[in-house]
Design an enzyme around this catalytic site. Sequence first.
Site, PDB file in Angstrom:
ATOM      1  N   LYS A 175      33.151  30.213  29.527  1.00  0.00           N
ATOM      2  CA  LYS A 175      32.271  29.338  30.302  1.00  0.00           C
ATOM      3  C   LYS A 175      32.130  27.987  29.599  1.00  0.00           C
ATOM      4  O   LYS A 175      31.990  27.924  28.376  1.00  0.00           O
ATOM      5  CB  LYS A 175      30.907  30.010  30.464  1.00  0.00           C
ATOM      6  CG  LYS A 175      29.948  29.314  31.441  1.00  0.00           C
ATOM      7  CD  LYS A 175      28.655  30.112  31.568  1.00  0.00           C
ATOM      8  CE  LYS A 175      27.663  29.468  32.529  1.00  0.00           C
ATOM      9  NZ  LYS A 175      26.392  30.245  32.620  1.00  0.00           N
ATOM     10  N   SER A 234      24.516  30.744  37.322  1.00  0.00           N
ATOM     11  CA  SER A 234      25.309  29.558  37.065  1.00  0.00           C
ATOM     12  C   SER A 234      26.753  29.850  36.696  1.00  0.00           C
ATOM     13  O   SER A 234      27.610  28.967  36.752  1.00  0.00           O
ATOM     14  CB  SER A 234      24.663  28.744  35.947  1.00  0.00           C
ATOM     15  OG  SER A 234      24.717  29.458  34.711  1.00  0.00           O
ATOM     16  N   SER A 288      22.429  34.542  35.131  1.00  0.00           N
ATOM     17  CA  SER A 288      23.634  33.748  35.365  1.00  0.00           C
ATOM     18  C   SER A 288      24.940  34.455  35.069  1.00  0.00           C
ATOM     19  O   SER A 288      26.007  33.944  35.408  1.00  0.00           O
ATOM     20  CB  SER A 288      23.575  32.450  34.541  1.00  0.00           C
ATOM     21  OG  SER A 288      22.591  31.590  35.055  1.00  0.00           O
TER      22      SER A 288
END
Length: 505
Positions: free
Chosen positions: A80, A155, A179
């Site tokens: 990420k 997210s 997330s």
Amino acid sequence: MTNLTTLTAAELAEAISAGDTTSVAVTQAHLERISSVDGDVHAFLKVDTEGALAQAEVADQERAAGNASSPLAGVPVAVKDNIVTKNLETTAASRALEGWVPPYDAHVVEKLRAAGLPILGKTNLDEFAMGASTEMSAYGPTHNPWDLDRVPGGSGGGSAAAVAAYEAPIALGTDTGGSIRQPASFTGTVGMKPTYGAVSRYGAIAMGSSLDQIGPASRTVLDSALLQDVIGGFDARDQTSIPQEWTSFADAARAGKQEGSIKGLRIGIPRQIAEDDAYDAEVATLFQNNIDQLKALGAEVTWIDTKTFDYAVAAYYLLMPAEVSSNLARYDSVRYGVRVLPETSQANVERVMAATRAKTLGAEVKRRIVLGTYALSSGYYDAYYGSAQKVRTLVQQDFADAFNQVDVLFTPTALTGAKKFGELTEPKDMYTSDLTSIPANLAGVPAISLPGGLAAGLPIGMQFMAPAREDARLYQVSAALEAALEAEWGGPFCANAPELKESNR
């Protein structure tokens, strides 16, 4: 010939170890898959073709010399883009960090490299991890591989979508209020939020420091367990890191596949969450089906009261923005990142900072900074931030009381299946979508989401939560449920994912 991209991380590791394939071949296959489909999915912000292949070649050399550094050595991974990577651009999906190349690796990235996992690239996210759909990225949204007209969650939608689209076998995400887990639910994958402090946050771009946690994303419970075995452990650079030795999570996941592995396990259903009318009817039906599966496996399922969970979302959306307000103050355009000069010729630090933040930060980031600053302001601190901290303590006490009665808690991961674009961008819709995921972050306990089935053709995730430091217990019970569901489906859930259709390209 076996399609290398559809194998699990565990299967790839076994094939590489047996000499049936190489890390270079596996990494190249995933890079080709990314090139083929990521124009539709947009899971990646940066693909490091040269670096990944170089790391794969080293992994093959080390294995040939009898020096395989970990069970996952040679298996590629995605990261990420709010986890810093040395010499590889890290933006947190914000224009504020566009072009920033970190001079150091996050602790988890150091561990990936030491374990011999080639890093394919950096995945998309909501800007600074603030969002529930990956629509808030400054570089465009990510699409859900199950339906390109729907969001992959947020997210960490980029990491989940990359795994679901077979662009990466495993990936890293961060979880502040769901997330990792909510995107796992939306994309039919597995997402784990470890115990707070079980995985070092050093090098993770901070959003809410008392809530943030790095964790794995994968297509199977075992793969997530194998990845947490790699990245977990004590790190003196993170003052919240837990100084203890952890048992093998992969062993726990394998044990969960054995018959009778959860017989007598006490599973609690939080009444205040599971009976909430906010759930889609199809989610509620699927949840009951999963409860029936757990009972058939010999688990003891009971309803319990968790009275303060109803207030968790409200408390979270005061505490988290307050920490956002503090953490994002460092983006001042002076030390690093993008700098925007004001239109006036009388530029000073204050005006440059204001111009830069106005230009480079998105609307949701600004909203949370303002909300957090207000909550921390003189005259409102006790009424808002202080009161929210008291609620957090009550939520923690509720968890403690619950785990005196049961071994794990079980809920749906999210209220619905994957939404269409635009349906999770309004603040109320965005914030309330975290109803089931936020309590675990407030309490610092581990939580995992795994596929629980399909509703209206879309994946729906189921969530287990356990006491702090009992991550292994989560891997065991979720692996047991996964095995039962795979028997019902006739194979791994990810095999049900539709290929990206030519008509959608």
